[in-house]
Design an enzyme around this catalytic site. Sequence first.
Site, PDB file in Angstrom:
ATOM      1  N   CYS A   6       0.834  -1.200   0.000  1.00  0.00           N
ATOM      2  CA  CYS A   6       0.000   0.000   0.000  1.00  0.00           C
ATOM      3  C   CYS A   6       0.868   1.249   0.000  1.00  0.00           C
ATOM      4  O   CYS A   6       1.434   1.625   1.036  1.00  0.00           O
ATOM      5  CB  CYS A   6      -0.942  -0.001   1.205  1.00  0.00           C
ATOM      6  SG  CYS A   6      -2.056   1.418   1.246  1.00  0.00           S
ATOM      7  N   CYS A  55      -0.627   4.144   2.106  1.00  0.00           N
ATOM      8  CA  CYS A  55      -0.542   3.880   3.546  1.00  0.00           C
ATOM      9  C   CYS A  55       0.868   4.120   4.078  1.00  0.00           C
ATOM     10  O   CYS A  55       1.054   4.726   5.137  1.00  0.00           O
ATOM     11  CB  CYS A  55      -0.933   2.436   3.861  1.00  0.00           C
ATOM     12  SG  CYS A  55      -2.544   1.921   3.274  1.00  0.00           S
ATOM     13  N   ASP A  56       1.872   3.625   3.361  1.00  0.00           N
ATOM     14  CA  ASP A  56       3.222   3.547   3.908  1.00  0.00           C
ATOM     15  C   ASP A  56       4.271   4.391   3.185  1.00  0.00           C
ATOM     16  O   ASP A  56       5.414   4.478   3.643  1.00  0.00           O
ATOM     17  CB  ASP A  56       3.684   2.082   3.911  1.00  0.00           C
ATOM     18  CG  ASP A  56       2.777   1.199   4.755  1.00  0.00           C
ATOM     19  OD1 ASP A  56       2.252   1.699   5.755  1.00  0.00           O
ATOM     20  OD2 ASP A  56       2.590   0.028   4.396  1.00  0.00           O
TER      21      ASP A  56
END
Length: 312
Positions: A134, A137-138
């Site tokens: 992701c 996300c990261d």
Amino acid sequence: MINLAIIGGGPAGLAAGLYATRGGVKNVVLFESGILGGQITGSSEIENYPGVATLMDGNSFMQPWIEQSMRFGLKQERTSIKRVSKNEDGAFTLLDESGKTYLAKAVIVCTGSKPRRAGFKGEDEFFGRGVSTCATCDGFFYKNKEIAVIGGGDTAVEEAIYLSHIVSKVYLIHRREGFRAAPTTLEKAKNNPKIEFVLNAKIDEVYGDKMGVTGVRVKFKDNSTREIDVPGVFTFVGLDVRNNVIKDENDKPICGITESGQIGVNLKMETSLKGLFAAGDIRADAPKQVVSAAGDGATAALSAMSYLESLE
């Protein structure tokens, strides 16, 4: 008979349960054999959910969701639903893994999808500690650092471009010379000075230490290898959609699905089968974000409530 059955205990399922029970629906049952919270509970850090300013791990982030969703009467059945079918009288039969059946007036499917693993050495060991699926996300955790992206489809190339705005350099690793990505997307990546293409290569191993990933070893078709020092590796090699629950005994879907196996829905999260709804990563064109899954769940619950009212 259950009024509303929710299959899946991630953000979409929990949000659906909260909105349905708080909206006055009685006998709402959520089917989930494992720990509630979904895939996000495996994330080490979450900092992009609107309204939650504190950095926390996925498990801590989802705990209040579980408590809040149960506050208004949502019940959990700790079992996995194997198959859903619609009866002649319009109700649904849910068959679980033990062979037990349940009857429900309406069903919301929130089983999600699982990022496909690439299968290289070290992938499982460092997943969540440098290996991610992701970018949104990261990606921020690697600001001004070098990272590697694995894959050759639209998602891989698009995410490589997205990450290039955050990191200092992206190594786009693909096992072939050609790409499945759209030509216009690929052209943007080729013209991006921060993206280096590493072609005709596959990941031989991701390695690191107690702190996480420190590098990758790629192997080329001529058996030569290259070491690339990166603290982060993003894999985008496809998704395994958890859609078995909406397939009959002959492995045919009971509602419309896309070529990739995701459930087709409209803006109300209604499937092509009346009384059956889908929310979260299982539905077509899902953004794969917690905030979006929660919105899907709420929408599906409101639509299910309208459907149940129509039955009366």
